[in-house]
Scaffold this motif. Structure first.
Motif, PDB file in Angstrom:
ATOM      1  N   SER A   1      -0.272  18.882   7.103  1.00 46.33           N
ATOM      2  CA  SER A   1       0.361  17.600   6.763  1.00 46.33           C
ATOM      3  C   SER A   1       1.686  17.861   6.058  1.00 46.33           C
ATOM      4  O   SER A   1       1.818  18.807   5.274  1.00 46.33           O
ATOM      5  N   ARG A   2       2.677  17.034   6.375  1.00 45.86           N
ATOM      6  CA  ARG A   2       3.967  17.082   5.695  1.00 45.86           C
ATOM      7  C   ARG A   2       4.314  15.670   5.262  1.00 45.86           C
ATOM      8  O   ARG A   2       4.720  14.827   6.087  1.00 45.86           O
ATOM      9  N   VAL A   3       4.096  15.394   3.998  1.00 46.63           N
ATOM     10  CA  VAL A   3       4.307  14.058   3.446  1.00 46.63           C
ATOM     11  C   VAL A   3       5.344  14.161   2.337  1.00 46.63           C
ATOM     12  O   VAL A   3       5.061  14.731   1.268  1.00 46.63           O
ATOM     13  N   PRO A   4       6.561  13.676   2.541  1.00 47.74           N
ATOM     14  CA  PRO A   4       7.594  13.779   1.494  1.00 47.74           C
ATOM     15  C   PRO A   4       7.271  12.861   0.313  1.00 47.74           C
ATOM     16  O   PRO A   4       6.557  11.862   0.453  1.00 47.74           O
TER      17      PRO A   4
ATOM     18  N   GLU B   1       0.830  -1.195   0.000  1.00 46.68           N
ATOM     19  CA  GLU B   1       0.000   0.000   0.000  1.00 46.68           C
ATOM     20  C   GLU B   1       0.870   1.253   0.000  1.00 46.68           C
ATOM     21  O   GLU B   1       1.998   1.253   0.519  1.00 46.68           O
ATOM     22  N   SER B   2       0.294   2.335  -0.580  1.00 46.88           N
ATOM     23  CA  SER B   2       0.948   3.635  -0.554  1.00 46.88           C
ATOM     24  C   SER B   2       0.447   4.402   0.670  1.00 46.88           C
ATOM     25  O   SER B   2      -0.752   4.688   0.791  1.00 46.88           O
ATOM     26  N   LEU B   3       1.361   4.702   1.585  1.00 47.54           N
ATOM     27  CA  LEU B   3       0.971   5.424   2.800  1.00 47.54           C
ATOM     28  C   LEU B   3       0.475   6.831   2.462  1.00 47.54           C
ATOM     29  O   LEU B   3      -0.391   7.380   3.151  1.00 47.54           O
ATOM     30  N   GLU B   4       1.001   7.399   1.402  1.00 54.48           N
ATOM     31  CA  GLU B   4       0.569   8.732   0.992  1.00 54.48           C
ATOM     32  C   GLU B   4      -0.917   8.724   0.623  1.00 54.48           C
ATOM     33  O   GLU B   4      -1.666   9.628   1.007  1.00 54.48           O
ATOM     34  N   GLU B   5      -1.358   7.687  -0.076  1.00 52.55           N
ATOM     35  CA  GLU B   5      -2.774   7.606  -0.452  1.00 52.55           C
ATOM     36  C   GLU B   5      -3.657   7.368   0.772  1.00 52.55           C
ATOM     37  O   GLU B   5      -4.748   7.937   0.896  1.00 52.55           O
ATOM     38  N   ILE B   6      -3.196   6.529   1.696  1.00 51.83           N
ATOM     39  CA  ILE B   6      -3.988   6.263   2.908  1.00 51.83           C
ATOM     40  C   ILE B   6      -4.139   7.534   3.734  1.00 51.83           C
ATOM     41  O   ILE B   6      -5.238   7.885   4.188  1.00 51.83           O
ATOM     42  N   VAL B   7      -3.033   8.270   3.921  1.00 54.15           N
ATOM     43  CA  VAL B   7      -3.097   9.511   4.693  1.00 54.15           C
ATOM     44  C   VAL B   7      -3.999  10.519   4.001  1.00 54.15           C
ATOM     45  O   VAL B   7      -4.789  11.233   4.650  1.00 54.15           O
ATOM     46  N   GLY B   8      -3.922  10.607   2.670  1.00 54.30           N
ATOM     47  CA  GLY B   8      -4.786  11.545   1.945  1.00 54.30           C
ATOM     48  C   GLY B   8      -6.261  11.223   2.143  1.00 54.30           C
ATOM     49  O   GLY B   8      -7.089  12.134   2.364  1.00 54.30           O
ATOM     50  N   ALA B   9      -6.623   9.951   2.079  1.00 55.34           N
ATOM     51  CA  ALA B   9      -8.026   9.567   2.267  1.00 55.34           C
ATOM     52  C   ALA B   9      -8.481   9.868   3.688  1.00 55.34           C
ATOM     53  O   ALA B   9      -9.611  10.350   3.912  1.00 55.34           O
TER      54      ALA B   9
ATOM     55  N   GLU C   1      -1.227  18.379  13.349  1.00 58.82           N
ATOM     56  CA  GLU C   1      -0.354  18.164  12.194  1.00 58.82           C
ATOM     57  C   GLU C   1       0.006  16.685  12.090  1.00 58.82           C
ATOM     58  O   GLU C   1       0.234  16.018  13.105  1.00 58.82           O
ATOM     59  N   ILE C   2       0.048  16.204  10.861  1.00 60.58           N
ATOM     60  CA  ILE C   2       0.518  14.843  10.615  1.00 60.58           C
ATOM     61  C   ILE C   2       1.781  14.936   9.776  1.00 60.58           C
ATOM     62  O   ILE C   2       1.814  15.640   8.756  1.00 60.58           O
ATOM     63  N   GLU C   3       2.840  14.258  10.214  1.00 63.05           N
ATOM     64  CA  GLU C   3       4.158  14.371   9.580  1.00 63.05           C
ATOM     65  C   GLU C   3       4.718  12.976   9.341  1.00 63.05           C
ATOM     66  O   GLU C   3       4.677  12.127  10.231  1.00 63.05           O
ATOM     67  N   ILE C   4       5.262  12.749   8.148  1.00 61.79           N
ATOM     68  CA  ILE C   4       5.809  11.430   7.782  1.00 61.79           C
ATOM     69  C   ILE C   4       7.290  11.587   7.442  1.00 61.79           C
ATOM     70  O   ILE C   4       7.688  12.545   6.764  1.00 61.79           O
ATOM     71  N   SER C   5       8.091  10.671   7.933  1.00 60.92           N
ATOM     72  CA  SER C   5       9.520  10.612   7.587  1.00 60.92           C
ATOM     73  C   SER C   5       9.906   9.143   7.470  1.00 60.92           C
ATOM     74  O   SER C   5       9.164   8.250   7.904  1.00 60.92           O
ATOM     75  N   HIS C   6      11.076   8.882   6.892  1.00 59.16           N
ATOM     76  CA  HIS C   6      11.491   7.480   6.749  1.00 59.16           C
ATOM     77  C   HIS C   6      12.999   7.395   6.597  1.00 59.16           C
ATOM     78  O   HIS C   6      13.678   8.364   6.237  1.00 59.16           O
ATOM     79  N   ASP C   7      13.511   6.211   6.930  1.00 56.84           N
ATOM     80  CA  ASP C   7      14.901   5.862   6.637  1.00 56.84           C
ATOM     81  C   ASP C   7      14.893   4.458   6.051  1.00 56.84           C
ATOM     82  O   ASP C   7      13.843   3.961   5.614  1.00 56.84           O
TER      83      ASP C   7
END
Length: 497
Positions: A370-373, A346-354, A406-412
């Motif tokens: 929202s801050r989604v890279p 799944e794309s987390l970006e699409e889930i957060v958008g919905a 605010e919802i913020e996404i980051s990753h490594d």
């Protein structure tokens, strides 16, 4: 571990019979070398020393032969007349007879001492063996593991081949060979040892030892070799089987206790859940019934704005009921034994958008950033459950704060983190450890409506996905709920679509 002295002597081969002439030669050479300097009595003592060495180091037969040969050699080489077996004086005959008697007596005492020492060493080895087996059994976590430890212990203690079987649900020996099944079943039924040296089935070629006592037999062992007079070996086999039976019973008791604990916990959760949900359903239902009744009975007397307030109240309380019902069902489902996730890439970006679209529709006046890279890795997740987790976190943040959310996404390379931040009163450190338990709310929650299921559902969903969910206080005020999802090896382009 169970070899007898005779077995060890046979295993030693020719060495005992080479030691005897070596002792004779050594004693004779010393006596000849001192012939001119010492008396016949001293020469006899030299041969007696050889007899003592033989009695201490050799078994009874070669030691007696060494004693007799020493007397003959002393008589032949040194007792007058020399180089004959004749005895010139009665005094010499008494000396030779006394020497032979002393040699035999020393040999007998040394043999008894050697046997006692051997028994003591064998008992020590068996005690150490039982201790080692007990340590291994203490770490065993399953009945097959106990069976494997038992087979290794029997193989180490007896020449074998030994057999160990556990009882099945009907009390029959599980997986036993047909030729041994009757004896194993009888030994388990009677909870007694069968075989040589016992009063039961003495004609058997092996000992059949039960694992456990009357009413608590969990299996049996077939032990070889079985010698009727070897009581110590039979006792050792019984001690091993007793340890194995205790280990099996310990595991079964632990399993029963764990099942009882889980059942009690499940019943407690269900009772608490029913009580809390029943209590929390009353308020929205009463509001809905009251508003609907007012609309039905007084619609003509109410202006348009009052009717809109009543309809909004019905809609708001209905949404609360839907959320409460959904959280309750998810918590019950996630707490069940047969949970099956519908995981896919799944794309987390699409889930957060919905999720943001639904939340902003319900709270049009609240600022939600929202801050989604770009370029986020895909996650293997149940999209419906993950969306519910994020929706619960956002609802929670909006409920317990009046400021922006605010919802913020980051990753490594290892984790993909989603943080939901608010500017509310924050979570007290003493509440953070229990905040995700069902029906638990922080100090700020007592002034709000709710039963405390939302965060419990969030944690259950996170754990089902192998993720971590925690909460931290923000330096400038508020809370930050952080979901850390593992980043797995990404699928190929075709597999992900």
């Amino acid at each position: 571990m169970g070899a007898t002295p005779l077995e060890r002597e046979v295993a030693a081969g020719w060495r005992p019979w080479a030691i005897v002439p070596a002792l004779w030669v050594a004693a004779t050479l010393i006596a000849v070398g001192l012939d001119a300097e010492v008396s016949l009595t001293s020469q006899a003592m030299i041969y007696l020393l050889a007899v003592v060495v033989a009695a201490y180091t050799l078994s009874w037969v070669p030691a007696v032969i060494c004693a007799c040969g020493s007397v003959v050699a002393l008589n032949f080489l040194f007792v007058p007349p020399r180089y004959t077996l004749a005895v010139e004086h009665h005094e010499h005959f008494i000396a030779l007879a006394t020497m032979l008697a002393v040699a035999v007596l020393i040999n007998s005492l040394s043999s008894a001492l050697r046997r006692q020492s051997e028994v003591a060493r064998r008992n020590e080895r068996r005690a150490r063996h039982l201790q080692a087996v007990a340590v291994d059994l203490a770490a065993a976590a399953s009945e097959p593991e106990v069976g494997a430890i038992g087979e290794r212990a029997l193989a180490a203690a007896f020449a074998g081949p030994c057999t160990l079987v556990l009882a099945d649900d009907d009390g029959a020996p599980r997986g036993a060979a047909d030729e041994h099944r009757d004896a194993l079943r009888c030994c388990m039924t009677e909870a007694a040892v069968l075989g040589p040296g016992t009063a039961r089935w003495p004609g058997l070629d092996a000992w059949y030892v039960p694992l456990g006592g009357s009413g608590r037999v969990v299996g049996a062992a077939r032990v070889l070799p079985a010698v009727a007079a070897d009581v110590e070996s039979r006792d050792h086999a019984q001690a091993l089987c007793a340890l194995l039976a205790q280990a099996v019973w310990r595991l079964r008791l632990q399993s029963a206790m764990q099942a009882a604990r889980v059942d009690a916990q499940r019943q407690q959760i269900q009772t608490t859940l029913l009580a809390a949900v029943s209590h929390d359903l009353r308020t929205p239902l009463a509001t809905i019934v009251g508003a609907a009744s007012s609309l039905r009975s007084q619609r003509m007397r109410l202006d348009e704005s009052a009717q809109d307030r009543l309809l909004a109240s019905i809609e708001h309380e209905a949404d609360r009921l839907a959320t409460l019902t959904e959280n309750t069902l998810q918590l019950v489902r996630l707490s069940g034994d047969a949970l099956t996730l519908r995981r896919d890439w799944e794309s987390l970006e699409e889930i957060v958008g919905a999720v943001l679209a639904r939340i902003r529709q319900r709270h049009p006046t609240r600022p939600i950033g929202s801050r989604v890279p770009a370029g986020l890795p895909l996650v293997r997740a149940d999209a419906v459950l993950l969306a519910q987790l994020l929706e619960n976190l956002l609802d929670n943040a909006l409920k317990y704060s009046d400021g922006p959310v605010e919802i913020e996404i980051s990753h490594d390379a290892r984790e993909l983190c989603v943080c939901v931040k608010d500017r509310g009163p924050g979570v007290a450190p003493e509440d953070a450890a229990h905040l995700f338990e069902p029906f638990v709310r922080g100090d700020a929650g007592h002034a709000r409506r709710g039963v405390g299921l939302g965060l419990a559902v969030c944690r259950a969903i996170a754990q089902a996905h192998g993720a971590r969910l925690d909460v931290r206080r923000r330096r400038s005020g508020g809370s930050s709920f952080r979901l850390a999802l593992p980043v797995e090896k990404q699928p190929s382009q075709g597999a992900a679509t």
